[in-house]
Design an enzyme around this catalytic site. Structure first.
Site, PDB file in Angstrom:
ATOM      1  N   ALA A 186     -25.466  13.185 -13.428  1.00  0.00           N
ATOM      2  CA  ALA A 186     -26.399  12.268 -14.090  1.00  0.00           C
ATOM      3  C   ALA A 186     -27.825  12.771 -13.959  1.00  0.00           C
ATOM      4  CB  ALA A 186     -26.286  10.862 -13.495  1.00  0.00           C
ATOM      5  N   CYS A 187     -28.620  12.524 -15.003  1.00  0.00           N
ATOM      6  CA  CYS A 187     -30.061  12.725 -14.951  1.00  0.00           C
ATOM      7  C   CYS A 187     -30.709  11.440 -15.469  1.00  0.00           C
ATOM      8  CB  CYS A 187     -30.487  13.954 -15.759  1.00  0.00           C
ATOM      9  SG  CYS A 187     -30.171  13.817 -17.535  1.00  0.00           S
ATOM     10  N   GLN A 188     -31.948  11.489 -15.871  1.00  0.00           N
ATOM     11  CA  GLN A 188     -32.616  10.256 -16.290  1.00  0.00           C
ATOM     12  C   GLN A 188     -32.216   9.825 -17.696  1.00  0.00           C
ATOM     13  OE1 GLN A 188     -34.302   8.384 -14.281  1.00  0.00           O
ATOM     14  NE2 GLN A 188     -34.860   6.821 -15.773  1.00  0.00           N
ATOM     15  N   LEU A 215     -29.324   7.724 -16.335  1.00  0.00           N
ATOM     16  CA  LEU A 215     -29.545   6.550 -15.488  1.00  0.00           C
ATOM     17  C   LEU A 215     -30.473   5.541 -16.156  1.00  0.00           C
ATOM     18  CD1 LEU A 215     -29.893   8.283 -11.997  1.00  0.00           C
ATOM     19  CD2 LEU A 215     -27.855   7.275 -13.049  1.00  0.00           C
TER      20      LEU A 215
END
Length: 295
Positions: A186-188, A215
């Site tokens: 996951a990243c932003q 996220l």
């Protein structure tokens, strides 16, 4: 690897045609995030703010810029096809933030957070492993300072996005985990994590899960959060955050009502008052200097 910023992508789909239709503008719409053949083949990214050699001829310089933009478009299209193939062939499975939360709680899967430190320090998923694929460039050599200034001028002052550089230790740190580990990446916003999935797949990891939308797409109840801010707000900053002019803050204002809006309205009024005071001050100083010269 050169410093760069990354594109903002809110969602990708597993359907090839739908992927191209819905994501083409999101991949290419924002300046600052492109591909470069000098990077690893699975991560050909380069900043849009790369400077071109000065050319005295304006026509020739314009042609060079057009060629550079065409190369960026071709490289981005190639990356989109690779990432689309990973999803379409189910080499990387797609999870929503809520599904990722269930998987972490019920099946003890590991969440790999590949965001830079500027986002991680604001909010993170409890128990997640943090290994950034790009991180804040904290060097102070001439080239880095030039990129930092360019990044700030090209929009960093508004978005708060710092100058980033590729983390050369990313794979070596991840490879401490067994290759059969179930990894939720996951990243932003969802793009850096997809690029990370490609690197990890090429390195031999086969149980990869990508959090669609990143996220930022998670609701508070989806994941167990730690940190001072909601996960949605971890990717915002700069003047836009201060004034409350980000999409995330607008949604929050719609939920919380006028109290939330008044806070940022007061900040905006304050900015205008300060700007007006500075303008008047400069005028007064100018008149004072002119009076001194006249005498």
């Amino acid at each position: 690897m050169k410093s760069l910023a990354l594109p903002s992508v809110n969602a990708l789909t597993t359907s090839g045609s739908k992927f191209h239709k819905e994501q083409s503008t999101k991949f290419s719409g924002r300046a600052g995030y492109y591909l470069d053949s000098s990077k690893p083949s699975s991560l050909k990214l380069t900043p849009a703010y790369t400077t071109h050699p000065f050319n005295v001829s304006g026509i020739r310089m314009q042609a060079g810029e057009e060629d550079f933009e065409l190369k960026q478009m071709r490289d981005m299209a190639a990356a989109k096809k690779r990432w689309e193939a990973l999803i379409r062939d189910q080499k990387v499975k797609v999870l929503t933030p809520r599904e990722a939360g269930y998987a972490i709680q019920l099946s003890s899967k590991s969440l790999l957070d590949v965001r830079p430190s500027s986002e991680r320090k604001k909010a993170w998923v409890k128990g997640s492993t943090w290994i950034p694929i790009f991180d804040v460039d904290d060097k102070f050599d001439a080239g880095t300072l030039s990129r930092k200034v360019t990044n700030f001028v090209m929009g960093g002052w508004w978005s708060g996005m710092p100058s980033l550089s590729y983390n050369k230790e990313f794979l070596s740190k991840v490879e401490k985990l067994p290759k059969d580990t179930d990894l939720i990446v996951a990243c932003q916003k969802g793009l850096r994590s997809l690029a990370a999935c490609e690197l990890l797949y090429n390195a031999g990891y086969r149980n990869l899960f990508w959090v669609q939308g990143g996220l930022e797409a998670a609701e508070e109840e989806d994941l167990v959060r730690e940190g001072p801010q909601p996960l949605k707000f971890a990717g915002i900053g700069g003047v836009s955050e201060f004034l409350g002019w980000t999409d995330q803050q607008r949604l929050q204002a719609a939920r919380e009502g006028w109290g939330y809006r008044l806070l940022f309205s007061a900040r905006l009024v304050g900015v205008f008052l300060v700007a007006d005071a500075l303008f008047i001050g400069v005028q007064q100083v100018g008149r004072y200097i002119q009076d001194i010269r006249s005498h």
